[in-house]
Design a protein around this motif. Structure first.
Motif: not given
Length: 239
Positions: A222-239
């Motif tokens: 029941l939650t979603v956030g802008i920072v959920e997984d540090k491992n996914g940050l690389k893909g977010k920054l590339k995008m």
């Protein structure tokens, strides 16, 4: 007299033969021949079924207890009263074109998140709310409101139910993990569409700054956030 005696002898002989044929020993032997073979108490399929039910029940209880624990933490959250911050939030709501969602603050979380289905709210850590710049707040608000716009919490709840039922399927778990990463990138893209393209770098810096100040995210249906997984940050920054 003789016929009568003869009949009595025949009757006695018949009774002896009848009692011999249907003796308890003979009846027991007959029953042993007609009784079906006994089946094992637990077959392989019943054991597998009980194991599936047990693990699914454990996952279900973990999901329920995690949400209750978080709810107890945030049930005393308060609406934000700072007029400047409220103005930024309302501006972001108009940009995303959503209504019926409130901004609240609490001391009991360490990262911004969207919580709830029936009464959704954007929750912000109290200390973090006053330490970010107006631009950073705008980036975060746009991202969280994008989750609300896309109905990500109901979808996440459905995905969790499927994971509970199919807990034994690693392919499904991997697919849902990739789905969460795609969900975050989709919200980043929607937020960036509402910003000037020149702000893309600043948006990435906001993600990094927020990650530095948040020790962990929340993986709760029941939650979603802008920072959920540090491992996914690389893909977010590339995008």
């Amino acid at each position: 007299v003789m016929p009568f005696v003869y009949l009595e002898n025949e009757k006695a002989a018949a009774m002896q033969v009848s009692s011999h044929d249907f003796s308890p020993q003979g009846a027991g032997f007959a029953r042993e021949n007609i009784e079906p073979e006994t089946q094992p108490l637990f077959s392989l399929f019943s054991i597998i079924g009980m194991l599936w039910i047990f693990v699914a029940f454990i996952f279900m209880m973990y999901t329920i207890m995690s949400n209750l624990k978080l709810y107890n933490k945030i049930k005393n959250s308060k609406p934000v009263t700072n007029e400047k911050i409220i103005a930024i939030f309302e501006y972001c709501k108009k940009q995303i074109n959503v209504n019926g969602i409130e901004l609240q603050t609490t001391k009991n979380i360490n990262t911004p998140l969207l919580f709830g289905i029936l009464s959704p709210r954007v929750l912000f850590p109290e200390t973090l709310l006053h330490s970010l710049s107006s631009g950073e707040l705008e980036h975060i608000f746009l991202h969280e409101l994008s989750h609300y716009k896309r109905r990500d919490i109901p979808v996440a709840l459905l995905v969790t139910c499927l994971q509970i039922v199919h807990w034994f399927n690693p392919v499904l778990w991997f697919a849902f993990y990739k789905m969460r990463l795609d969900r975050e990138e989709a919200c980043d893209e929607l937020a960036l569409l509402k910003l000037d393209r020149n702000n893309a770098k600043e948006y990435g810096n906001t993600l990094i700054s927020l990650l530095e100040q948040s020790s962990k995210g929340y993986h709760i249906p029941l939650t979603v956030g802008i920072v959920e997984d540090k491992n996914g940050l690389k893909g977010k920054l590339k995008m």
